[in-house]
Design a protein around this motif. Sequence first.
Motif, PDB file in Angstrom:
ATOM      1  N   VAL A 118      26.763   5.782   5.702  1.00 52.69           N
ATOM      2  CA  VAL A 118      26.742   5.687   4.325  1.00 52.69           C
ATOM      3  C   VAL A 118      26.018   4.438   3.780  1.00 52.69           C
ATOM      4  N   TYR A 119      25.423   4.610   2.628  1.00 56.53           N
ATOM      5  CA  TYR A 119      25.210   3.348   1.856  1.00 56.53           C
ATOM      6  C   TYR A 119      26.569   2.736   1.091  1.00 56.53           C
ATOM      7  N   ARG A 120      26.573   1.584   1.429  1.00 58.49           N
ATOM      8  CA  ARG A 120      28.005   0.780   1.084  1.00 58.49           C
ATOM      9  C   ARG A 120      27.995   0.577  -0.448  1.00 58.49           C
ATOM     10  N   GLY A 121      26.687   0.656  -0.987  1.00 58.53           N
ATOM     11  CA  GLY A 121      26.591   0.372  -2.489  1.00 58.53           C
ATOM     12  C   GLY A 121      25.135   0.531  -2.779  1.00 58.53           C
ATOM     13  N   THR A 122      24.843   0.501  -4.169  1.00 59.03           N
ATOM     14  CA  THR A 122      23.409   0.784  -4.945  1.00 59.03           C
ATOM     15  C   THR A 122      22.626  -0.301  -4.071  1.00 59.03           C
ATOM     16  N   ALA A 123      22.911  -1.632  -3.971  1.00 59.23           N
ATOM     17  CA  ALA A 123      22.208  -2.557  -3.419  1.00 59.23           C
ATOM     18  C   ALA A 123      21.762  -2.544  -2.002  1.00 59.23           C
ATOM     19  N   ASP A 124      23.004  -2.080  -1.395  1.00 52.86           N
ATOM     20  CA  ASP A 124      22.935  -1.665   0.017  1.00 52.86           C
ATOM     21  C   ASP A 124      21.751  -0.584   0.336  1.00 52.86           C
ATOM     22  N   ALA A 125      21.747   0.282  -0.335  1.00 54.33           N
ATOM     23  CA  ALA A 125      20.891   1.290  -0.026  1.00 54.33           C
ATOM     24  C   ALA A 125      19.433   0.926  -0.188  1.00 54.33           C
ATOM     25  N   ILE A 126      19.310  -0.052  -0.931  1.00 57.01           N
ATOM     26  CA  ILE A 126      17.854  -0.653  -1.049  1.00 57.01           C
ATOM     27  C   ILE A 126      17.665  -1.424   0.192  1.00 57.01           C
ATOM     28  N   ASP A 181      31.871 -10.980   0.878  1.00 59.29           N
ATOM     29  CA  ASP A 181      32.710 -10.576  -0.394  1.00 59.29           C
ATOM     30  C   ASP A 181      32.119  -9.599  -1.186  1.00 59.29           C
ATOM     31  N   SER A 182      30.776  -9.415  -0.891  1.00 57.72           N
ATOM     32  CA  SER A 182      30.051  -8.498  -1.839  1.00 57.72           C
ATOM     33  C   SER A 182      30.378  -7.145  -1.647  1.00 57.72           C
ATOM     34  N   SER A 183      30.365  -6.310  -2.920  1.00 53.56           N
ATOM     35  CA  SER A 183      30.454  -5.019  -2.870  1.00 53.56           C
ATOM     36  C   SER A 183      28.857  -4.485  -2.658  1.00 53.56           C
ATOM     37  N   HIS A 184      27.721  -5.067  -2.572  1.00 52.05           N
ATOM     38  CA  HIS A 184      26.623  -4.559  -2.070  1.00 52.05           C
ATOM     39  C   HIS A 184      26.186  -3.706  -3.409  1.00 52.05           C
ATOM     40  N   ASP A 185      26.341  -4.135  -4.713  1.00 55.03           N
ATOM     41  CA  ASP A 185      26.056  -3.231  -5.742  1.00 55.03           C
ATOM     42  C   ASP A 185      25.250  -3.888  -6.810  1.00 55.03           C
ATOM     43  N   PHE A 186      24.275  -3.313  -7.219  1.00 50.86           N
ATOM     44  CA  PHE A 186      23.476  -3.939  -8.340  1.00 50.86           C
ATOM     45  C   PHE A 186      24.260  -4.444  -9.503  1.00 50.86           C
ATOM     46  N   GLY A 187      25.059  -3.650 -10.099  1.00 49.07           N
ATOM     47  CA  GLY A 187      25.843  -3.776 -11.282  1.00 49.07           C
ATOM     48  C   GLY A 187      27.056  -4.996 -11.053  1.00 49.07           C
ATOM     49  N   LYS A 188      27.375  -4.923 -10.124  1.00 46.71           N
ATOM     50  CA  LYS A 188      28.667  -5.731  -9.728  1.00 46.71           C
ATOM     51  C   LYS A 188      28.025  -7.117  -8.911  1.00 46.71           C
ATOM     52  N   ASP A 189      27.058  -7.023  -8.067  1.00 43.64           N
ATOM     53  CA  ASP A 189      26.698  -8.226  -7.536  1.00 43.64           C
ATOM     54  C   ASP A 189      25.091  -8.669  -7.863  1.00 43.64           C
ATOM     55  N   ILE A 190      24.299  -7.921  -7.645  1.00 42.77           N
ATOM     56  CA  ILE A 190      22.906  -8.397  -7.751  1.00 42.77           C
ATOM     57  C   ILE A 190      22.430  -8.950  -9.193  1.00 42.77           C
ATOM     58  N   ILE A 191      22.612  -8.181 -10.175  1.00 45.94           N
ATOM     59  CA  ILE A 191      22.333  -8.476 -11.740  1.00 45.94           C
ATOM     60  C   ILE A 191      23.317  -9.619 -12.179  1.00 45.94           C
ATOM     61  N   PRO A 192      24.568  -9.880 -11.694  1.00 49.73           N
ATOM     62  CA  PRO A 192      25.301 -11.102 -12.120  1.00 49.73           C
ATOM     63  C   PRO A 192      24.668 -12.306 -11.236  1.00 49.73           C
ATOM     64  N   ALA A 193      24.498 -11.996 -10.212  1.00 52.28           N
ATOM     65  CA  ALA A 193      23.877 -13.255  -9.340  1.00 52.28           C
ATOM     66  C   ALA A 193      22.603 -13.762 -10.015  1.00 52.28           C
TER      67      ALA A 193
END
Length: 379
Positions: free
Chosen positions: A100-108, A215-227
């Motif tokens: 599986v992809y663990r999150g949207t960012a992990d998919a990329i 600690d990351s969810s590897h998600d654009f909305g939860k992790d990448i964009i806030p960062a």
Amino acid sequence: MKQNNMLAMILAGGRGTRLHELTSKVAKPAVSYGGKYRIIDFPLSNCANSGIDVVGVLTQYESVLLNSYVAAGRRWGLDARDSGVYVLPPREKADANLDVYRGTADAISQNIDFIDTYSPDYLLVLSGDHIYKMNYAKMLAAHKEQNADATIAVIQVPMKEASRFGIMNTDENGTIVEFEEKPEHPKSNLASMGIYIFNWKLLRKMLLADIKNPDSSHDFGKDIIPAMLNDGKKLIAYQFKGYWKDVGTIDSLWEANMDLLGKNNELDLNDPTWKIYTEDVTTLPHYIGANAKITRAFITQGCVIDGEVRDSVLFTGAKVGEGAKIIDSVLMPGAIVEDGAVVQRALVADGVRIGRNAKVGSADSEHIELVAKRVKGDE
């Protein structure tokens, strides 16, 4: 104009659990829509019409049909030299049994090597389960003009619905100053459409750092964009004003189909300047019987109608028997409604048969009834 410096990645791996039996055997982006289309046709056609040559489609759950469908890039004119649609399933195991992809960012992240092959300046990331028409080349032009690090497409939603979405709070120049994921008390109604343009070198660096963060969810909305916001990067909201529908529930999928019945429907599937390409199914023309009665309906090839159809959408190969009534309903491909049956405020799944004189759905129901199994009628 070809957008050779921008590559697109479509996130098409969602389970679509709120569509219940419609996604028990097929991925949500492969669900049928609008008589003859599949949901995935919309982002793929948008890419083709926007001059994007290379598109990666990231698949995951129940993806067999979706994989074979999108692999035929010729449907969208993406099979020429130096162009193509590529199916990209997960490569890493998140647990012992499931890829599986663990999150949207992990998919990329799992597909950095694929992206690097093309050395793009910009990466377009899209959700694969929304229905809309959009020129991504115009969004890229706005991204360049603003000298942004990331540009996020937003659409105004009713304030009472804003808590269902990721909300972008902006200043007077359209620069994003805060991102809130499904806030209980939203400060604005600018909802993220799940459409992002990133400068690839910056995003690549952030993804590699995100991979190492336990600690990351590897998600654009939860992790990448806030960062990005925390790092002081420039994020721009690109406001979209056309038709857009998130078809994540039976009610919203029904609504999106019914929207096609409006005289001035914003989607306009017959617009020759922005075609939505799909599989060309070989079938007979539709047949309307001598006793049939049709009022405000969207009818596709292969349909056979001997009963009454009112305010409804019928997909390829649907059949309506004598004396049967289809009211405020959607019949998906190959659905059969036998003589005398009544279907009202319902969505009938692919290939389902409704027996003679049976009744499904109700004019008074709050929600649309999904009919996913055979309904027996008079024998």
